[in-house]
Design a protein around this motif. Structure first.
Motif, PDB file in Angstrom:
ATOM      1  N   THR A 126     -34.984  38.592 121.756  1.00 34.81           N
ATOM      2  CA  THR A 126     -33.631  38.480 121.239  1.00 34.81           C
ATOM      3  C   THR A 126     -33.647  38.935 119.794  1.00 34.81           C
ATOM      4  O   THR A 126     -34.647  38.780 119.094  1.00 34.81           O
ATOM      5  N   TYR A 128     -30.985  39.890 116.094  1.00 34.22           N
ATOM      6  CA  TYR A 128     -29.718  39.663 115.405  1.00 34.22           C
ATOM      7  C   TYR A 128     -29.536  40.743 114.336  1.00 34.22           C
ATOM      8  O   TYR A 128     -30.458  41.028 113.569  1.00 34.22           O
ATOM      9  N   PHE A 152     -27.553  40.483 119.524  1.00 33.40           N
ATOM     10  CA  PHE A 152     -26.336  39.856 119.028  1.00 33.40           C
ATOM     11  C   PHE A 152     -25.929  40.470 117.691  1.00 33.40           C
ATOM     12  O   PHE A 152     -26.737  40.575 116.783  1.00 33.40           O
ATOM     13  N   ALA A 179     -24.030  41.430 122.811  1.00 36.74           N
ATOM     14  CA  ALA A 179     -22.784  40.818 122.365  1.00 36.74           C
ATOM     15  C   ALA A 179     -22.448  41.352 120.982  1.00 36.74           C
ATOM     16  O   ALA A 179     -23.195  41.132 120.023  1.00 36.74           O
ATOM     17  N   TYR A 211     -17.276  39.294 121.390  1.00 36.45           N
ATOM     18  CA  TYR A 211     -16.795  37.925 121.236  1.00 36.45           C
ATOM     19  C   TYR A 211     -15.511  37.925 120.404  1.00 36.45           C
ATOM     20  O   TYR A 211     -15.512  38.351 119.242  1.00 36.45           O
ATOM     21  N   ALA A 219     -23.685  34.736 114.664  1.00 36.29           N
ATOM     22  CA  ALA A 219     -24.597  33.781 115.300  1.00 36.29           C
ATOM     23  C   ALA A 219     -25.557  33.098 114.341  1.00 36.29           C
ATOM     24  O   ALA A 219     -26.214  32.123 114.717  1.00 36.29           O
ATOM     25  N   HIS A 234     -23.092  32.298 122.083  1.00 34.06           N
ATOM     26  CA  HIS A 234     -24.332  33.079 122.061  1.00 34.06           C
ATOM     27  C   HIS A 234     -25.505  32.262 122.600  1.00 34.06           C
ATOM     28  O   HIS A 234     -26.320  32.760 123.387  1.00 34.06           O
TER      29      HIS A 234
END
Length: 250
Positions: A126, A128, A152, A179, A211, A219, A234
């Protein structure tokens, strides 16, 4: 927190990192690589990594800026209010090209394979902001190693640059979840459409969503654009993705 601070040998040097596992527990868990945002390693990211670990994962949080030497933890609100600090931030972000992200990920994969806290041959990842870009690059470079890939409010995911992540996704076997934020210059509506189209054409199982009401940085709790509702969304989406893919694969 339940963490071990380690140093990972990479092609280019020694990368400081932390491995988080569920607090108060012993054992082994599916592994997840957590790619930091552009503001670098700081307490907020440690807390996020531990929260993910407590869901039932061994989470590796590496410092992608290790080539630049030690740096003081950045405070987002202070950075964005000072042009000099913004310029320094952009130098950090610009110091990482696709080749470095790929070679670093190889070292991270090998590290996770060597640890008793990590079970299973496949990983999740993951990322960011900047790390959302790295997550897709990692998936494209090592399509057989990642069962789940999440990004994200990532930037430059489907740009006109020759090293744009969307150009290297063919063959990815894991599920991809992206996202984005609204009105995000780092990931425009055109980029979102192009990424979705490319992943569809490449046969990659994926979801590209936006979103509502969220902005770039939604996030990460210490980011000025943090949005509690979007952050909860998230966490739900990320853990659902990992539970449905990575845990089963392990």
């Amino acid at each position: 927190m339940s963490r071990v601070d380690i140093t990972i040998k990479t092609r280019d040097g020694s990368c400081p990192a932390s491995l988080f596992t569920p607090a108060g527990k012993t054992g082994s868990w599916p592994g997840v690589i957590f790619y930091m945002d552009g503001l670098g390693i700081r307490p907020t990211l440690d807390e996020m990594a531990q929260k993910l670990a407590d869901h039932g994962f061994a989470v590796l949080l590496p410092d992608l800026y290790y080539r630049s030497g030690k740096y003081a933890p950045m405070v987002p609100a202070e950075v964005f209010a000072d042009q000099g600090k913004i310029d320094t931030l952009m130098k950090f972000i610009g110091s990482l090209d696709r080749e470095k992200k790929v070679s670093d990920t190889d070292a991270f994969i090998q590290f996770m394979a060597s640890r008793g806290e990590v079970k299973g041959s496949q990983l999740g990842c993951t990322g960011y902001c900047m790390g959302g870009n790295v997550a897709l690059i990692a998936a494209g470079a090592y399509p057989d190693r990642f069962a789940a890939i999440a990004s994200f409010h990532g930037g430059g995911l489907a740009s006109d640059q020759p090293d744009s992540p969307h150009r290297f996704m063919k063959g990815v076997k894991g599920r991809v979840y992206v996202a984005g934020a609204i009105e995000d210059a780092h990931f425009t509506d055109e980029q979102k459409a192009l990424l979705d189209k490319t992943l569809t054409e490449d046969g990659v199982r994926h979801e590209v969503v936006t979103y509502a009401g969220a902005h770039h940085g939604f996030a990460v709790p210490d980011h000025p654009a943090f949005n509690a509702g979007a952050a909860d969304h998230h966490w739900h989406a990320l853990t659902k993705l990992l539970d449905e893919t990575l845990t089963r694969a392990a």
